[in-house]
Design an enzyme around this catalytic site. Structure first.
Site, short mmCIF file in Angstrom:
data_model
loop_
_atom_site.label_atom_id
_atom_site.label_comp_id
_atom_site.label_asym_id
_atom_site.label_seq_id
_atom_site.Cartn_x
_atom_site.Cartn_y
_atom_site.Cartn_z
N SER A 110 -3.69 1.27 -3.90
CA SER A 110 -3.70 2.72 -3.71
C SER A 110 -4.70 3.39 -4.65
O SER A 110 -4.92 2.94 -5.78
CB SER A 110 -2.30 3.26 -4.00
OG SER A 110 -2.35 4.66 -4.23
N GLN A 131 -7.30 1.56 -0.62
CA GLN A 131 -6.88 2.77 0.10
C GLN A 131 -7.46 3.99 -0.58
O GLN A 131 -7.34 4.15 -1.80
CB GLN A 131 -5.34 2.86 0.12
CG GLN A 131 -4.81 4.14 0.76
CD GLN A 131 -4.51 5.22 -0.26
OE1 GLN A 131 -4.15 4.93 -1.39
NE2 GLN A 131 -4.66 6.48 0.14
N TYR A 133 -7.49 8.11 -0.86
CA TYR A 133 -7.14 9.50 -0.56
C TYR A 133 -8.44 10.26 -0.67
O TYR A 133 -9.18 10.12 -1.64
CB TYR A 133 -6.12 10.04 -1.57
CG TYR A 133 -4.69 9.67 -1.24
CD1 TYR A 133 -4.19 9.83 0.05
CD2 TYR A 133 -3.83 9.18 -2.22
CE1 TYR A 133 -2.88 9.50 0.35
CE2 TYR A 133 -2.51 8.86 -1.92
CZ TYR A 133 -2.05 9.03 -0.63
OH TYR A 133 -0.76 8.71 -0.33
N THR A 159 -6.60 7.16 4.13
CA THR A 159 -5.31 7.77 4.49
C THR A 159 -5.51 9.24 4.80
O THR A 159 -6.01 10.00 3.97
CB THR A 159 -4.30 7.61 3.33
OG1 THR A 159 -4.11 6.22 3.10
CG2 THR A 159 -2.97 8.25 3.67
N ARG A 168 9.06 16.73 -1.10
CA ARG A 168 9.88 15.63 -1.66
C ARG A 168 10.86 16.12 -2.72
O ARG A 168 10.77 15.80 -3.90
CB ARG A 168 8.99 14.55 -2.23
CG ARG A 168 8.34 13.77 -1.13
CD ARG A 168 7.71 12.50 -1.60
NE ARG A 168 6.49 12.31 -0.86
CZ ARG A 168 5.38 11.77 -1.30
NH1 ARG A 168 5.33 11.28 -2.52
NH2 ARG A 168 4.32 11.67 -0.54
N LYS A 254 -5.50 5.38 8.26
CA LYS A 254 -4.03 5.27 8.12
C LYS A 254 -3.37 6.64 8.30
O LYS A 254 -3.86 7.65 7.77
CB LYS A 254 -3.71 4.73 6.73
CG LYS A 254 -2.23 4.64 6.39
CD LYS A 254 -2.02 3.85 5.11
CE LYS A 254 -0.56 3.68 4.77
NZ LYS A 254 0.05 4.85 4.14
N HIS A 278 4.15 7.48 7.09
CA HIS A 278 4.24 7.50 5.62
C HIS A 278 5.71 7.36 5.19
O HIS A 278 6.13 7.93 4.19
CB HIS A 278 3.64 8.81 5.09
CG HIS A 278 2.85 8.67 3.82
ND1 HIS A 278 1.50 8.85 3.75
CD2 HIS A 278 3.22 8.41 2.54
CE1 HIS A 278 1.07 8.71 2.51
NE2 HIS A 278 2.10 8.43 1.74
N ARG A 281 7.70 10.45 4.19
CA ARG A 281 7.50 11.11 2.90
C ARG A 281 6.68 12.39 3.02
O ARG A 281 6.61 13.18 2.08
CB ARG A 281 6.79 10.15 1.93
CG ARG A 281 7.67 8.99 1.53
CD ARG A 281 6.86 7.90 0.86
NE ARG A 281 6.40 8.19 -0.48
CZ ARG A 281 7.11 8.05 -1.58
NH1 ARG A 281 8.36 7.65 -1.51
NH2 ARG A 281 6.61 8.31 -2.77
C1 LIG Z 1 6.47 5.10 -3.55
C2 LIG Z 1 5.47 5.18 -2.44
C3 LIG Z 1 4.17 5.51 -2.73
C4 LIG Z 1 3.21 5.54 -1.71
N1 LIG Z 1 1.91 5.80 -2.03
C5 LIG Z 1 0.96 5.74 -1.06
C6 LIG Z 1 -0.42 5.89 -1.40
O1 LIG Z 1 -0.78 6.03 -2.55
N2 LIG Z 1 -1.31 5.86 -0.37
C7 LIG Z 1 -0.93 5.68 0.94
O2 LIG Z 1 -1.78 5.66 1.82
N3 LIG Z 1 0.37 5.52 1.26
C8 LIG Z 1 1.31 5.53 0.29
N4 LIG Z 1 2.63 5.33 0.62
C9 LIG Z 1 2.98 5.04 2.02
C10 LIG Z 1 2.93 3.54 2.28
O3 LIG Z 1 1.62 3.06 2.27
C11 LIG Z 1 3.54 3.17 3.65
O4 LIG Z 1 2.96 3.98 4.63
C12 LIG Z 1 5.04 3.32 3.70
O5 LIG Z 1 5.64 3.08 2.45
C13 LIG Z 1 5.56 2.29 4.71
O6 LIG Z 1 6.90 2.36 4.86
P1 LIG Z 1 7.94 1.36 4.15
O7 LIG Z 1 7.95 1.74 2.70
O8 LIG Z 1 9.20 1.69 4.85
O9 LIG Z 1 7.48 -0.05 4.38
C14 LIG Z 1 3.59 5.28 -0.38
C15 LIG Z 1 4.92 4.94 -0.10
C16 LIG Z 1 5.85 4.87 -1.11
C17 LIG Z 1 7.24 4.46 -0.78
#
Ligand SMILES: Cc1cc2nc3c(=O)[nH]c(=O)nc-3n(C[C@H](O)[C@H](O)[C@H](O)COP(=O)(O)O)c2cc1C
Length: 385
Positions: A110, A131, A133, A159, A168, A254, A278, A281
Protein backbone atom coordinates in the site's frame (compact mmCIF):
# COMPACT_ATOMS: atom_id res chain seq x y z
CA UNK A 1 -3.47 -30.06 18.95
CA UNK A 2 -1.65 -28.95 15.80
CA UNK A 3 -2.07 -25.49 14.37
CA UNK A 4 -4.38 -26.70 11.58
CA UNK A 5 -6.79 -28.22 14.07
CA UNK A 6 -6.80 -25.14 16.28
CA UNK A 7 -7.12 -22.56 13.51
CA UNK A 8 -9.30 -24.11 10.82
CA UNK A 9 -11.09 -20.98 9.59
CA UNK A 10 -10.47 -17.28 9.07
CA UNK A 11 -12.93 -16.70 11.93
CA UNK A 12 -10.62 -18.69 14.26
CA UNK A 13 -7.69 -16.47 13.23
CA UNK A 14 -9.77 -13.33 13.69
CA UNK A 15 -10.74 -14.28 17.24
CA UNK A 16 -7.13 -14.98 18.18
CA UNK A 17 -5.91 -11.78 16.49
CA UNK A 18 -8.40 -9.66 18.39
CA UNK A 19 -6.91 -10.84 21.68
CA UNK A 20 -3.41 -9.71 20.63
CA UNK A 21 -3.95 -6.29 19.00
CA UNK A 22 -4.72 -3.08 20.98
CA UNK A 23 -8.19 -1.71 20.53
CA UNK A 24 -7.28 1.42 18.50
CA UNK A 25 -5.37 -0.66 15.92
CA UNK A 26 -8.06 -3.34 15.87
CA UNK A 27 -10.68 -0.70 15.12
CA UNK A 28 -8.62 0.36 12.10
CA UNK A 29 -8.36 -3.20 10.78
CA UNK A 30 -11.88 -4.34 11.47
CA UNK A 31 -14.05 -1.33 10.66
CA UNK A 32 -16.27 -0.54 7.70
CA UNK A 33 -18.11 2.73 7.25
CA UNK A 34 -21.59 3.81 8.40
CA UNK A 35 -23.70 1.04 9.84
CA UNK A 36 -21.38 -1.44 8.10
CA UNK A 37 -24.28 -2.73 6.01
CA UNK A 38 -22.16 -3.00 2.83
CA UNK A 39 -19.74 -5.20 4.76
CA UNK A 40 -22.64 -7.41 5.88
CA UNK A 41 -23.99 -7.54 2.32
CA UNK A 42 -20.55 -8.69 1.11
CA UNK A 43 -21.00 -11.79 3.27
CA UNK A 44 -24.65 -12.28 2.34
CA UNK A 45 -23.94 -11.92 -1.39
CA UNK A 46 -21.12 -14.49 -1.23
CA UNK A 47 -23.43 -16.88 0.65
CA UNK A 48 -26.02 -16.37 -2.07
CA UNK A 49 -23.76 -18.07 -4.66
CA UNK A 50 -24.36 -21.84 -4.56
CA UNK A 51 -23.31 -24.97 -6.43
CA UNK A 52 -24.85 -28.42 -6.66
CA UNK A 53 -22.39 -31.23 -5.87
CA UNK A 54 -21.68 -33.71 -8.65
CA UNK A 55 -21.28 -37.54 -8.54
CA UNK A 56 -19.62 -40.31 -10.58
CA UNK A 57 -16.90 -38.07 -11.96
CA UNK A 58 -14.10 -40.52 -11.16
CA UNK A 59 -10.73 -39.22 -10.01
CA UNK A 60 -10.50 -35.51 -10.80
CA UNK A 61 -7.18 -34.03 -9.66
CA UNK A 62 -7.71 -30.36 -8.73
CA UNK A 63 -5.52 -27.97 -10.69
CA UNK A 64 -5.40 -24.65 -8.88
CA UNK A 65 -2.61 -23.08 -10.97
CA UNK A 66 -3.68 -19.75 -12.39
CA UNK A 67 -2.15 -17.36 -14.94
CA UNK A 68 -2.42 -13.66 -14.24
CA UNK A 69 -0.56 -10.81 -15.96
CA UNK A 70 2.07 -13.13 -17.47
CA UNK A 71 2.82 -15.05 -14.29
CA UNK A 72 1.65 -18.47 -13.25
CA UNK A 73 0.60 -18.70 -9.60
CA UNK A 74 0.16 -22.06 -7.84
CA UNK A 75 -3.04 -20.84 -6.18
CA UNK A 76 -5.64 -18.35 -7.41
CA UNK A 77 -5.25 -15.76 -4.64
CA UNK A 78 -2.89 -13.12 -3.26
CA UNK A 79 -2.42 -10.23 -0.83
CA UNK A 80 -4.50 -7.04 -1.24
CA UNK A 81 -2.97 -3.70 -0.20
CA UNK A 82 -3.60 -2.85 3.43
CA UNK A 83 -2.44 0.50 4.77
CA UNK A 84 -0.53 0.55 8.04
CA UNK A 85 0.05 -3.19 8.14
CA UNK A 86 2.95 -2.51 10.50
CA UNK A 87 0.62 -0.85 12.97
CA UNK A 88 -1.52 -3.99 13.02
CA UNK A 89 1.56 -6.14 13.60
CA UNK A 90 5.13 -4.84 13.53
CA UNK A 91 6.99 -5.90 10.39
CA UNK A 92 3.83 -7.25 8.72
CA UNK A 93 4.64 -5.73 5.30
CA UNK A 94 7.99 -7.46 4.86
CA UNK A 95 6.76 -10.71 6.37
CA UNK A 96 3.76 -10.91 4.05
CA UNK A 97 5.80 -9.87 1.01
CA UNK A 98 8.44 -12.51 1.73
CA UNK A 99 6.01 -15.35 2.47
CA UNK A 100 3.68 -14.62 -0.42
CA UNK A 101 6.61 -14.38 -2.84
CA UNK A 102 8.11 -17.61 -1.51
CA UNK A 103 4.78 -19.32 -2.23
CA UNK A 104 4.52 -17.77 -5.71
CA UNK A 105 1.61 -15.47 -4.83
CA UNK A 106 1.39 -11.74 -5.55
CA UNK A 107 1.89 -9.25 -2.70
CA UNK A 108 0.58 -5.67 -3.00
CA UNK A 109 2.26 -2.92 -0.98
CA UNK A 110 0.00 0.00 0.00
CA UNK A 111 0.97 3.66 -0.52
CA UNK A 112 0.17 4.20 3.14
CA UNK A 113 2.09 1.21 4.48
CA UNK A 114 4.49 1.52 7.39
CA UNK A 115 7.36 0.24 5.24
CA UNK A 116 8.74 1.84 2.07
CA UNK A 117 8.93 0.35 -1.44
CA UNK A 118 12.72 0.38 -1.03
CA UNK A 119 12.42 -1.84 2.08
CA UNK A 120 9.77 -4.20 0.77
CA UNK A 121 10.67 -4.44 -2.94
CA UNK A 122 13.66 -6.76 -2.43
CA UNK A 123 11.37 -9.24 -0.64
CA UNK A 124 9.28 -9.61 -3.79
CA UNK A 125 12.05 -10.80 -6.12
CA UNK A 126 11.22 -8.15 -8.72
CA UNK A 127 7.62 -9.33 -8.94
CA UNK A 128 5.90 -7.07 -6.41
CA UNK A 129 2.70 -5.14 -6.88
CA UNK A 130 2.60 -1.50 -5.74
CA UNK A 131 -0.71 0.19 -4.91
CA UNK A 132 -0.99 3.91 -5.59
CA UNK A 133 -3.42 6.33 -4.01
CA UNK A 134 -3.37 9.06 -6.64
CA UNK A 135 -1.10 11.92 -5.54
CA UNK A 136 -2.29 15.39 -6.49
CA UNK A 137 1.16 16.75 -7.28
CA UNK A 138 2.62 15.67 -10.63
CA UNK A 139 6.21 15.60 -9.39
CA UNK A 140 5.26 13.44 -6.43
CA UNK A 141 3.31 11.15 -8.78
CA UNK A 142 6.41 10.78 -10.91
CA UNK A 143 8.53 10.06 -7.89
CA UNK A 144 6.17 7.38 -6.54
CA UNK A 145 6.20 5.55 -9.86
CA UNK A 146 9.98 5.75 -10.20
CA UNK A 147 10.48 4.50 -6.64
CA UNK A 148 8.10 1.60 -7.17
CA UNK A 149 9.74 0.62 -10.45
CA UNK A 150 13.31 0.97 -9.12
CA UNK A 151 12.48 -1.05 -6.00
CA UNK A 152 11.31 -4.08 -7.98
CA UNK A 153 7.57 -3.58 -8.27
CA UNK A 154 6.32 -4.92 -11.57
CA UNK A 155 2.59 -4.25 -11.35
CA UNK A 156 0.97 -0.91 -10.50
CA UNK A 157 -2.43 -0.96 -8.81
CA UNK A 158 -4.21 2.39 -9.03
CA UNK A 159 -6.93 2.59 -6.37
CA UNK A 160 -9.77 4.85 -7.46
CA UNK A 161 -12.52 4.22 -4.93
CA UNK A 162 -11.34 6.84 -2.42
CA UNK A 163 -12.31 10.15 -4.11
CA UNK A 164 -13.12 11.55 -0.64
CA UNK A 165 -12.41 10.36 2.88
CA UNK A 166 -14.98 8.02 4.37
CA UNK A 167 -16.16 8.57 7.93
CA UNK A 168 -15.47 5.13 9.47
CA UNK A 169 -17.12 6.10 12.70
CA UNK A 170 -15.83 3.18 14.77
CA UNK A 171 -12.24 3.78 13.67
CA UNK A 172 -12.43 7.48 14.55
CA UNK A 173 -13.93 6.73 17.97
CA UNK A 174 -11.12 4.19 18.51
CA UNK A 175 -8.72 7.17 18.72
CA UNK A 176 -6.23 6.39 15.92
CA UNK A 177 -4.46 9.52 14.64
CA UNK A 178 -1.52 10.00 12.22
CA UNK A 179 1.13 9.26 13.30
CA UNK A 180 -0.22 7.29 16.29
CA UNK A 181 0.26 9.19 19.58
CA UNK A 182 0.66 7.60 22.97
CA UNK A 183 -2.21 9.22 24.86
CA UNK A 184 -3.10 7.77 28.30
CA UNK A 185 -6.04 5.97 26.69
CA UNK A 186 -3.89 4.37 23.95
CA UNK A 187 -1.20 3.49 26.51
CA UNK A 188 -3.82 1.69 28.61
CA UNK A 189 -4.94 -0.29 25.54
CA UNK A 190 -1.31 -1.21 24.76
CA UNK A 191 -0.72 -2.40 28.33
CA UNK A 192 -3.41 -5.04 27.76
CA UNK A 193 -1.59 -6.37 24.68
CA UNK A 194 2.01 -7.04 25.80
CA UNK A 195 3.21 -9.07 22.78
CA UNK A 196 2.15 -6.31 20.35
CA UNK A 197 3.56 -3.60 22.64
CA UNK A 198 6.97 -5.26 23.02
CA UNK A 199 7.27 -5.88 19.28
CA UNK A 200 6.26 -2.26 18.60
CA UNK A 201 8.77 -0.93 21.13
CA UNK A 202 11.49 -2.86 19.31
CA UNK A 203 10.54 -1.61 15.84
CA UNK A 204 9.46 1.95 16.76
CA UNK A 205 6.15 3.78 16.49
CA UNK A 206 4.73 2.98 13.03
CA UNK A 207 4.21 5.82 10.56
CA UNK A 208 3.37 6.05 6.85
CA UNK A 209 7.03 5.92 5.90
CA UNK A 210 6.68 6.11 2.13
CA UNK A 211 5.30 9.63 2.52
CA UNK A 212 8.20 10.89 4.68
CA UNK A 213 10.20 12.49 1.92
CA UNK A 214 7.28 14.66 0.77
CA UNK A 215 6.66 16.20 4.21
CA UNK A 216 8.38 19.47 3.42
CA UNK A 217 6.12 19.90 0.38
CA UNK A 218 2.94 19.76 2.40
CA UNK A 219 0.93 22.90 2.92
CA UNK A 220 0.33 22.01 6.51
CA UNK A 221 2.10 20.29 9.35
CA UNK A 222 -1.07 18.63 10.56
CA UNK A 223 -0.31 14.97 9.75
CA UNK A 224 -3.87 13.93 8.95
CA UNK A 225 -4.39 16.85 6.60
CA UNK A 226 -0.98 16.11 5.14
CA UNK A 227 -1.97 12.64 3.97
CA UNK A 228 -5.16 14.13 2.58
CA UNK A 229 -3.25 16.85 0.74
CA UNK A 230 -0.91 14.35 -0.83
CA UNK A 231 -3.26 11.59 -1.78
CA UNK A 232 -6.88 12.58 -1.63
CA UNK A 233 -7.29 13.55 -5.23
CA UNK A 234 -10.50 12.88 -7.10
CA UNK A 235 -8.92 11.81 -10.40
CA UNK A 236 -10.59 11.92 -13.79
CA UNK A 237 -10.00 10.11 -17.09
CA UNK A 238 -7.10 12.43 -18.00
CA UNK A 239 -5.40 11.48 -14.75
CA UNK A 240 -5.77 7.82 -15.66
CA UNK A 241 -4.25 8.51 -19.11
CA UNK A 242 -1.29 10.23 -17.45
CA UNK A 243 -0.66 7.18 -15.28
CA UNK A 244 -1.06 4.81 -18.23
CA UNK A 245 1.48 6.80 -20.21
CA UNK A 246 4.10 6.88 -17.47
CA UNK A 247 3.81 3.32 -16.11
CA UNK A 248 5.33 0.94 -18.61
CA UNK A 249 4.44 -2.28 -16.74
CA UNK A 250 1.04 -3.90 -16.12
CA UNK A 251 -1.55 -1.44 -14.78
CA UNK A 252 -4.48 -2.61 -12.65
CA UNK A 253 -7.34 -0.32 -11.61
CA UNK A 254 -8.82 -1.16 -8.21
CA UNK A 255 -12.26 -0.28 -6.92
CA UNK A 256 -14.31 -0.83 -10.08
CA UNK A 257 -18.02 -1.72 -9.71
CA UNK A 258 -19.81 -0.25 -12.74
CA UNK A 259 -19.66 -2.16 -15.99
CA UNK A 260 -19.40 1.04 -18.09
CA UNK A 261 -16.28 2.02 -16.14
CA UNK A 262 -14.76 -1.39 -16.88
CA UNK A 263 -15.39 -0.94 -20.61
CA UNK A 264 -13.86 2.55 -20.52
CA UNK A 265 -10.79 1.32 -18.68
CA UNK A 266 -10.24 -1.41 -21.24
CA UNK A 267 -10.41 1.20 -24.00
CA UNK A 268 -7.72 3.25 -22.20
CA UNK A 269 -5.26 0.36 -22.18
CA UNK A 270 -5.53 -0.83 -18.59
CA UNK A 271 -4.27 -4.44 -18.16
CA UNK A 272 -6.64 -5.77 -15.48
CA UNK A 273 -9.63 -4.65 -13.45
CA UNK A 274 -9.96 -5.14 -9.71
CA UNK A 275 -13.61 -5.40 -8.67
CA UNK A 276 -13.90 -4.34 -5.03
CA UNK A 277 -16.01 -2.27 -2.68
CA UNK A 278 -13.02 -1.82 -0.36
CA UNK A 279 -14.63 -4.27 2.09
CA UNK A 280 -17.37 -1.71 2.77
CA UNK A 281 -14.87 0.81 4.19
CA UNK A 282 -15.74 3.64 1.75
CA UNK A 283 -19.50 3.58 1.05
CA UNK A 284 -22.31 2.01 3.01
CA UNK A 285 -24.96 1.85 0.29
CA UNK A 286 -23.46 -0.57 -2.24
CA UNK A 287 -24.48 -4.10 -3.13
CA UNK A 288 -22.34 -6.99 -2.01
CA UNK A 289 -19.16 -6.79 -4.11
CA UNK A 290 -19.61 -10.19 -5.76
CA UNK A 291 -22.97 -9.06 -7.19
CA UNK A 292 -21.07 -6.68 -9.48
CA UNK A 293 -18.86 -9.36 -10.98
CA UNK A 294 -21.23 -10.75 -13.65
CA UNK A 295 -21.90 -7.26 -15.02
CA UNK A 296 -18.23 -6.33 -15.16
CA UNK A 297 -17.37 -9.73 -16.66
CA UNK A 298 -19.86 -9.12 -19.46
CA UNK A 299 -18.43 -5.66 -20.17
CA UNK A 300 -14.74 -6.50 -20.62
CA UNK A 301 -12.36 -9.18 -21.78
CA UNK A 302 -9.65 -8.03 -19.35
CA UNK A 303 -8.56 -10.23 -16.44
CA UNK A 304 -10.71 -9.55 -13.38
CA UNK A 305 -9.38 -9.55 -9.85
CA UNK A 306 -11.87 -9.65 -7.00
CA UNK A 307 -11.87 -8.86 -3.28
CA UNK A 308 -14.16 -7.88 -0.40
CA UNK A 309 -15.22 -10.37 2.22
CA UNK A 310 -13.38 -13.52 1.07
CA UNK A 311 -12.99 -15.95 4.00
CA UNK A 312 -12.57 -19.43 2.52
CA UNK A 313 -11.73 -21.61 -0.45
CA UNK A 314 -15.45 -21.84 -1.14
CA UNK A 315 -15.63 -18.03 -1.33
CA UNK A 316 -12.72 -18.01 -3.80
CA UNK A 317 -14.59 -20.51 -5.99
CA UNK A 318 -17.75 -18.41 -5.75
CA UNK A 319 -15.84 -15.37 -7.05
CA UNK A 320 -14.21 -17.28 -9.90
CA UNK A 321 -17.53 -18.88 -10.88
CA UNK A 322 -19.03 -15.36 -10.96
CA UNK A 323 -16.40 -14.07 -13.41
CA UNK A 324 -13.19 -13.36 -11.47
CA UNK A 325 -9.84 -14.70 -12.70
CA UNK A 326 -8.04 -14.13 -9.44
CA UNK A 327 -8.97 -13.29 -5.86
CA UNK A 328 -7.31 -11.10 -3.24
CA UNK A 329 -7.70 -11.00 0.52
CA UNK A 330 -6.88 -8.09 2.83
CA UNK A 331 -7.96 -8.64 6.41
CA UNK A 332 -7.56 -12.43 6.48
CA UNK A 333 -3.76 -12.15 6.00
CA UNK A 334 -3.60 -9.66 8.83
CA UNK A 335 -5.70 -11.80 11.16
CA UNK A 336 -3.23 -14.60 10.40
CA UNK A 337 -0.16 -12.46 11.12
CA UNK A 338 -1.64 -10.90 14.28
CA UNK A 339 -2.71 -14.33 15.57
CA UNK A 340 0.31 -16.44 14.60
CA UNK A 341 3.18 -14.05 13.82
CA UNK A 342 5.74 -15.47 11.38
CA UNK A 343 3.73 -18.66 10.96
CA UNK A 344 0.57 -16.79 10.01
CA UNK A 345 0.94 -16.31 6.24
CA UNK A 346 1.90 -19.93 5.47
CA UNK A 347 -0.89 -21.13 7.75
CA UNK A 348 -3.53 -19.09 5.94
CA UNK A 349 -2.28 -20.21 2.51
CA UNK A 350 -2.45 -23.86 3.52
CA UNK A 351 -5.88 -23.41 5.12
CA UNK A 352 -7.26 -21.88 1.93
CA UNK A 353 -5.54 -24.49 -0.26
CA UNK A 354 -7.11 -27.30 1.77
CA UNK A 355 -10.53 -25.67 1.61
CA UNK A 356 -10.23 -25.09 -2.14
CA UNK A 357 -9.27 -28.73 -2.68
CA UNK A 358 -11.99 -30.13 -0.43
CA UNK A 359 -14.63 -27.93 -2.03
CA UNK A 360 -13.74 -28.27 -5.71
CA UNK A 361 -13.53 -32.03 -5.12
CA UNK A 362 -17.32 -32.05 -4.58
CA UNK A 363 -18.02 -30.35 -7.87
CA UNK A 364 -16.49 -32.67 -10.46
CA UNK A 365 -14.19 -30.12 -12.11
CA UNK A 366 -10.41 -29.79 -12.07
CA UNK A 367 -9.92 -26.06 -12.43
CA UNK A 368 -11.87 -23.27 -10.71
CA UNK A 369 -12.66 -21.54 -14.04
CA UNK A 370 -14.56 -24.67 -15.10
CA UNK A 371 -17.19 -23.52 -12.59
CA UNK A 372 -18.10 -20.50 -14.76
CA UNK A 373 -21.76 -20.66 -15.56
CA UNK A 374 -22.38 -23.34 -12.93
CA UNK A 375 -23.23 -21.02 -10.04
CA UNK A 376 -26.78 -21.04 -8.74
CA UNK A 377 -28.39 -18.45 -6.51
CA UNK A 378 -30.43 -18.79 -3.32
CA UNK A 379 -32.10 -15.45 -4.03
CA UNK A 380 -32.50 -13.85 -7.48
CA UNK A 381 -29.25 -13.80 -9.44
CA UNK A 382 -27.45 -10.49 -9.93
CA UNK A 383 -28.03 -9.24 -13.47
CA UNK A 384 -25.23 -8.75 -15.96
CA UNK A 385 -26.85 -5.57 -17.33
C1 LIG B 1 -7.11 -2.07 7.37
C2 LIG B 1 -7.30 -1.93 5.90
C3 LIG B 1 -6.52 -1.03 5.20
C4 LIG B 1 -6.65 -0.93 3.81
N1 LIG B 1 -5.83 -0.08 3.12
C5 LIG B 1 -5.90 -0.04 1.77
C6 LIG B 1 -4.96 0.74 1.03
O1 LIG B 1 -4.06 1.35 1.59
N2 LIG B 1 -5.10 0.77 -0.32
C7 LIG B 1 -6.09 0.07 -0.98
O2 LIG B 1 -6.17 0.13 -2.20
N3 LIG B 1 -6.97 -0.69 -0.29
C8 LIG B 1 -6.88 -0.76 1.06
N4 LIG B 1 -7.75 -1.57 1.75
C9 LIG B 1 -8.74 -2.37 1.01
C10 LIG B 1 -8.14 -3.73 0.64
O3 LIG B 1 -7.14 -3.62 -0.33
C11 LIG B 1 -9.20 -4.70 0.10
O4 LIG B 1 -9.91 -4.06 -0.92
C12 LIG B 1 -10.17 -5.19 1.15
O5 LIG B 1 -9.57 -5.27 2.42
C13 LIG B 1 -10.62 -6.59 0.72
O6 LIG B 1 -11.53 -7.11 1.58
P1 LIG B 1 -11.17 -8.19 2.73
O7 LIG B 1 -10.41 -7.43 3.77
O8 LIG B 1 -12.52 -8.62 3.17
O9 LIG B 1 -10.37 -9.29 2.10
C14 LIG B 1 -7.62 -1.70 3.13
C15 LIG B 1 -8.40 -2.61 3.86
C16 LIG B 1 -8.24 -2.74 5.21
C17 LIG B 1 -9.06 -3.76 5.94
Amino acid sequence: MDLHSRFMTVADLRRAARRRVPRFAWDYLDTATGTESTARRNRAALDNVLFTPSILDGEVAPDLRTMLLDRQHPLPFGVAPVGQSGLLWPGAERLLAREATRAGLPYTLSTVANATPEEVGPETGGDGWFQLYPPRDEEIRHDFLARARDSGFRVLVLTLDVPVASRREKQVKGGLVQPPRLTPRIAAQCALRPAWSLATLRSGMPRMKTLDRYSQDATTRDPTAHVGYLLRTAPDWDYLRWIRKFWQGPLVVKGVLRSEDAAGLEAEGVDAIWVSNHAGRQFDGARGAIDYLPGVRAATTLPLIFDSGIESGLDILRAIASGADFVMLGRAWHYAVCALGDQGPAHLMEMLRRDLTATIGQLGVAHPVDLRGKAEFANPAPTSE
